[in-house]
Design an enzyme around this catalytic site. Structure first.
Site, PDB file in Angstrom:
ATOM      1  N   GLY A 171      10.535   3.998   6.481  1.00 37.69           N
ATOM      2  CA  GLY A 171       9.273   3.544   5.908  1.00 37.69           C
ATOM      3  C   GLY A 171       9.311   2.068   5.573  1.00 37.69           C
ATOM      4  N   ASP A 184       8.240   0.589   2.949  1.00 36.54           N
ATOM      5  CA  ASP A 184       8.645   0.341   1.567  1.00 36.54           C
ATOM      6  C   ASP A 184      10.164   0.347   1.425  1.00 36.54           C
ATOM      7  OD1 ASP A 184       8.649   3.050   2.189  1.00 36.54           O
ATOM      8  OD2 ASP A 184       7.810   3.704   0.272  1.00 36.54           O
ATOM      9  N   ASN A 189      -0.111   4.268  -5.383  1.00 37.02           N
ATOM     10  CA  ASN A 189      -0.716   3.039  -5.886  1.00 37.02           C
ATOM     11  C   ASN A 189      -0.693   1.945  -4.836  1.00 37.02           C
ATOM     12  OD1 ASN A 189      -1.165   3.852  -8.705  1.00 37.02           O
ATOM     13  ND2 ASN A 189       1.067   3.891  -8.843  1.00 37.02           N
ATOM     14  N   VAL A 197       0.857  -1.181   0.000  1.00 36.00           N
ATOM     15  CA  VAL A 197       0.000   0.000   0.000  1.00 36.00           C
ATOM     16  C   VAL A 197       0.895   1.235   0.000  1.00 36.00           C
ATOM     17  CG1 VAL A 197      -1.851   1.239   1.176  1.00 36.00           C
ATOM     18  CG2 VAL A 197      -1.761  -1.259   1.294  1.00 36.00           C
ATOM     19  N   GLY A 198       1.000   1.887  -1.159  1.00 29.71           N
ATOM     20  CA  GLY A 198       1.841   3.068  -1.297  1.00 29.71           C
ATOM     21  C   GLY A 198       1.011   4.338  -1.358  1.00 29.71           C
TER      22      GLY A 198
END
Length: 252
Positions: free
Chosen positions: A105, A107, A12, A8-9
């Site tokens: 983060g 990500d 997108n 979940v960015g």
């Protein structure tokens, strides 16, 4: 074992269907922070039908998120579809990589974990061409050496267009010439070659600081635009972050 991995960015949400360690199918939807669980439920089911995925055949859902308000909503939709809770991973999840920062983060951490697992025995730089442009570096032993965060290419382009009266929306592609004589070519040159210079500068300065020639991986939405333009990027892998999330959650 079949797993769905979800990243979940900010721009997108990327999904990947993993059969053991292999990602067979991947798809992307737009991130909308105020989307409801019912909306996600319907959209996910439609995409499952498109890719012929049977929810009952999925053994595990692994999720990483940098959008806190969507984490609970996505978890609710997953429970509704699969009847199981997702395995949520973040920088505190144990791996062979030491995050070294409570501000890292999910990500970025996943990018380092994927690089550490996929390209061992060398220092790595991961360039993520997402909402933000990040360059993160990890040592052979899994030590995080540091991270750079800059405005993302599309983020900068959208800001440029929204803050000017006469600059149009453009396609982000390599222009025919560096010096343009029309507005579109001029903007394309600025966005492509300007950020290419930044990326190559990041790589050179990191290599100098860590006293090594790092292996460079590019990922993220527009990484495919920049990989062909430089030999400083060794691999382009759009699924790199998903693979990192998978490695973080596969044994949990």
């Amino acid at each position: 074992m079949n797993s769905i991995v979800i990243n979940v960015g900010n721009s997108n949400i990327r999904f990947g269907l993993f059969n053991d360690d292999n990602c067979d199918i991947s798809w992307v939807i737009n991130t909308k922070p105020y989307r409801t669980a019912d909306e996600l439920y319907v959209q996910m089911l439609m995409l499952y039908q498109t890719y012929k995925i049977q929810p009952k055949e999925i053994d595990k859902i692994i999720m990483g998120s940098v959008v806190p308000q969507l984490t609970k909503v996505m978890s609710s939709a997953i429970r509704k579809i699969h009847g199981i809770n997702p395995v949520i991973v973040d920088r505190s999840t144990s791996s062979g990589v030491q995050a070294k920062s409570k501000q890292m983060g999910t990500d970025i951490y996943a990018n380092l974990v994927a690089a550490h697992n996929l390209y061992p025995d060398r220092k790595k730089i991961v360039l993520d061409f997402g909402t933000a442009l990040t360059a993160s570096c990890v040592a052979e032993n899994g030590e995080t050496l540091g991270v750079i965060i800059a405005p993302g290419i599309v983020t900068a382009l959208n800001s440029l267009i929204s803050q000017t009266a006469q600059l149009p929306e453009i396609e982000l592609v390599k222009p025919k010439t560096v010096l343009g004589l029309d507005t579109v070519t001029c903007m394309q040159s600025g966005m492509v070659y300007g950020f290419l210079g930044m990326v190559e500068g990041f790589i050179d300065r990191i290599n100098e600081e860590v006293e090594d020639n790092c292996f460079v991986v590019a990922t993220g939405g527009v990484s495919h635009v920049y990989k062909p333009l430089t030999d400083k990027i060794h691999v382009m892998d759009r699924l790199h972050t998903l693979k990192g999330l998978y490695f973080l959650g596969k044994d949990l």
